[in-house]
Design a protein around this motif. Structure first.
Motif, mmCIF file in Angstrom:
data_model
loop_
_atom_site.group_PDB
_atom_site.id
_atom_site.type_symbol
_atom_site.label_atom_id
_atom_site.label_comp_id
_atom_site.label_asym_id
_atom_site.label_seq_id
_atom_site.Cartn_x
_atom_site.Cartn_y
_atom_site.Cartn_z
ATOM 1 N N ASN A 29 0.835 -1.218 0.000
ATOM 2 C CA ASN A 29 0.000 0.000 0.000
ATOM 3 C C ASN A 29 0.863 1.258 0.000
ATOM 4 O OD1 ASN A 29 -2.418 -1.521 0.105
ATOM 5 N ND2 ASN A 29 -2.231 -1.702 2.333
ATOM 6 N N GLY A 30 1.966 1.180 -0.756
ATOM 7 C CA GLY A 30 2.842 2.341 -0.875
ATOM 8 C C GLY A 30 3.804 2.524 0.275
ATOM 9 N N LEU A 31 3.733 1.654 1.266
ATOM 10 C CA LEU A 31 4.611 1.781 2.437
ATOM 11 C C LEU A 31 5.869 0.954 2.258
ATOM 12 C CD1 LEU A 31 1.933 1.517 5.275
ATOM 13 C CD2 LEU A 31 3.134 3.581 4.514
ATOM 14 N N MET A 32 6.979 1.493 2.705
ATOM 15 C CA MET A 32 8.250 0.788 2.621
ATOM 16 C C MET A 32 8.273 -0.386 3.599
ATOM 17 S SD MET A 32 10.963 3.934 2.119
ATOM 18 C CE MET A 32 10.196 5.044 3.298
ATOM 19 N N PRO A 33 9.226 -1.321 3.406
ATOM 20 C CA PRO A 33 9.254 -2.533 4.225
ATOM 21 C C PRO A 33 9.216 -2.237 5.724
ATOM 22 C CG PRO A 33 10.828 -2.734 2.435
ATOM 23 C CD PRO A 33 10.306 -1.316 2.396
ATOM 24 N N GLY A 34 8.293 -2.892 6.399
ATOM 25 C CA GLY A 34 8.223 -2.805 7.850
ATOM 26 C C GLY A 34 7.473 -1.621 8.408
ATOM 27 N N MET A 35 7.084 -0.673 7.565
ATOM 28 C CA MET A 35 6.444 0.536 8.100
ATOM 29 C C MET A 35 5.020 0.243 8.559
ATOM 30 S SD MET A 35 7.792 3.745 5.775
ATOM 31 C CE MET A 35 7.054 4.946 6.899
ATOM 32 N N ALA A 36 4.633 0.890 9.646
ATOM 33 C CA ALA A 36 3.281 0.742 10.181
ATOM 34 C C ALA A 36 2.293 1.526 9.328
ATOM 35 C CB ALA A 36 3.238 1.245 11.618
ATOM 36 N N THR A 37 1.078 1.024 9.269
ATOM 37 C CA THR A 37 0.022 1.728 8.535
ATOM 38 C C THR A 37 -0.532 2.874 9.393
ATOM 39 O OG1 THR A 37 -1.744 0.345 9.438
ATOM 40 C CG2 THR A 37 -0.611 -0.461 7.455
ATOM 41 N N PRO A 38 -1.234 3.816 8.779
ATOM 42 C CA PRO A 38 -1.875 4.871 9.577
ATOM 43 C C PRO A 38 -2.814 4.306 10.632
ATOM 44 C CG PRO A 38 -1.854 5.475 7.257
ATOM 45 C CD PRO A 38 -1.373 4.062 7.316
ATOM 46 N N GLU A 39 -3.499 3.208 10.306
ATOM 47 C CA GLU A 39 -4.415 2.601 11.270
ATOM 48 C C GLU A 39 -3.646 2.033 12.462
ATOM 49 O OE1 GLU A 39 -4.364 1.966 8.021
ATOM 50 O OE2 GLU A 39 -6.198 3.019 7.394
ATOM 51 N N GLN A 40 -2.491 1.445 12.202
ATOM 52 C CA GLN A 40 -1.690 0.906 13.305
ATOM 53 C C GLN A 40 -1.146 2.022 14.202
ATOM 54 O OE1 GLN A 40 0.924 -1.443 10.730
ATOM 55 N NE2 GLN A 40 0.159 -3.330 11.658
ATOM 56 N N LEU A 41 -0.770 3.142 13.601
ATOM 57 C CA LEU A 41 -0.301 4.276 14.407
ATOM 58 C C LEU A 41 -1.433 4.829 15.272
ATOM 59 C CD1 LEU A 41 1.932 6.201 11.823
ATOM 60 C CD2 LEU A 41 2.686 4.768 13.728
ATOM 61 N N THR A 42 -2.625 4.888 14.706
ATOM 62 C CA THR A 42 -3.781 5.359 15.483
ATOM 63 C C THR A 42 -4.048 4.420 16.654
ATOM 64 O OG1 THR A 42 -4.788 6.385 13.530
ATOM 65 C CG2 THR A 42 -6.249 5.869 15.370
ATOM 66 N N ALA A 43 -3.957 3.119 16.393
ATOM 67 C CA ALA A 43 -4.186 2.143 17.464
ATOM 68 C C ALA A 43 -3.118 2.253 18.543
ATOM 69 C CB ALA A 43 -4.204 0.733 16.867
ATOM 70 N N LEU A 44 -1.873 2.506 18.145
ATOM 71 C CA LEU A 44 -0.793 2.654 19.131
ATOM 72 C C LEU A 44 -1.029 3.875 20.014
ATOM 73 C CD1 LEU A 44 1.969 1.710 20.209
ATOM 74 C CD2 LEU A 44 3.049 3.179 18.481
ATOM 75 N N ARG A 45 -1.477 4.958 19.420
ATOM 76 C CA ARG A 45 -1.753 6.165 20.208
ATOM 77 C C ARG A 45 -2.891 5.926 21.201
ATOM 78 N NH1 ARG A 45 -1.432 8.497 14.979
ATOM 79 N NH2 ARG A 45 0.563 9.541 14.611
ATOM 80 N N ALA A 46 -3.849 5.122 20.808
ATOM 81 C CA ALA A 46 -5.024 4.907 21.659
ATOM 82 C C ALA A 46 -4.788 3.858 22.735
ATOM 83 C CB ALA A 46 -6.220 4.501 20.793
ATOM 84 N N ALA A 47 -3.864 2.948 22.510
ATOM 85 C CA ALA A 47 -3.651 1.836 23.442
ATOM 86 C C ALA A 47 -2.999 2.327 24.729
ATOM 87 C CB ALA A 47 -2.785 0.769 22.784
ATOM 88 N N THR A 48 -3.198 1.552 25.785
ATOM 89 C CA THR A 48 -2.593 1.888 27.079
ATOM 90 C C THR A 48 -1.986 0.630 27.698
ATOM 91 O OG1 THR A 48 -4.676 1.473 28.239
ATOM 92 C CG2 THR A 48 -4.238 3.739 27.545
ATOM 93 N N GLY A 49 -1.170 0.845 28.740
ATOM 94 C CA GLY A 49 -0.648 -0.257 29.534
ATOM 95 C C GLY A 49 0.157 -1.269 28.737
#
Length: 219
Positions: A137-157
């Motif tokens: 999806n246009g992302l270089m090897p290993g890069m997180a998707t925008p959805e994964q970054l959003t989930a990381l920001r929202a996650a806790t603990g």
């Protein structure tokens, strides 16, 4: 490795907020990142340049793409350093942010020294033969998707810590792949040196990630 240590405090709304010590640590980390960027930039400018790579060269493509790749690693590390409860995770995040921001500084200095723009006309990964298969999806090897970054920001603990470690492990594997490829493709000794440094440091961090994952408590 030490066991998990709580460094966050419950807020009035029940969510976890970084403790004063962690907030101070984050401030120092931000200052260290700025200093690392400046030192990396200075180191890059001090590197002798006998032959400047061209705009469409392997070297220019790698430096541009790896700078973007590194920027996402720094972003994820800063997110995690602020909220991590486990000191090992917080320390790893700080190391990643400082190291990769410093390397961004070096690569930025090289582009300036080569009289090249930070961005080029070539598509992502065009410098690497048969690279289209490594883009997702246009992302270089290993890069997180925008959805994964959003989930990381929202996650806790612990959930956030495990998510960060998994994302960073994948990110490092992709970065190592790119760095090993440029060593094969380029005869530029500075590029080979920096790429070799990236491979070595990220392999060590992958080992640390695998150990920390086994020591984190269950969700």
């Amino acid at each position: 490795m030490s066991s998990a240590t709580t460094s966050s405090e419950p807020s009035t709304d029940g969510s976890e907020e970084p403790s004063p010590a962690r907030r101070l640590g984050t401030l120092w980390l931000a200052l260290a990142i700025v200093a690392g960027l400046a030192l990396g930039y200075t180191a890059g400018l001090l590197t002798p340049s006998v032959t400047a790579p061209g705009d469409d060269s392997v070297e220019a493509g790698f430096v541009r793409d790896m700078s973007t790749h590194h920027a996402q690693a720094v972003e994820m590390a800063m997110i995690m350093h602020t909220k991590a409860q486990d000191e090992q995770v917080a320390s790893l995040a700080a190391d990643i942010a400082i190291t990769q921001q410093g390397q961004i500084g070096t690569m930025s200095a090289w582009l300036r020294d080569w009289n090249l723009n930070p961005t080029g006309e070539q598509p992502r990964m065009a410098w690497m033969p048969n690279s289209q298969g490594s883009l997702t999806n246009g992302l270089m090897p290993g890069m997180a998707t925008p959805e994964q970054l959003t989930a990381l920001r929202a996650a806790t603990g612990v959930e956030a810590e495990k998510m960060f470690l998994d994302l960073m492990l994948t990110h490092h594997l992709g970065g190592i792949h790119m760095a090993e490829e440029v060593v094969d493709l380029s005869d530029n000794k500075d590029i080979d040196w920096l790429a070799g440094t990236m491979v070595a440091s990220q392999q060590r961090e992958i080992q640390a990630i695998q150990v920390i994952k086994t020591e984190l408590p269950a969700n």
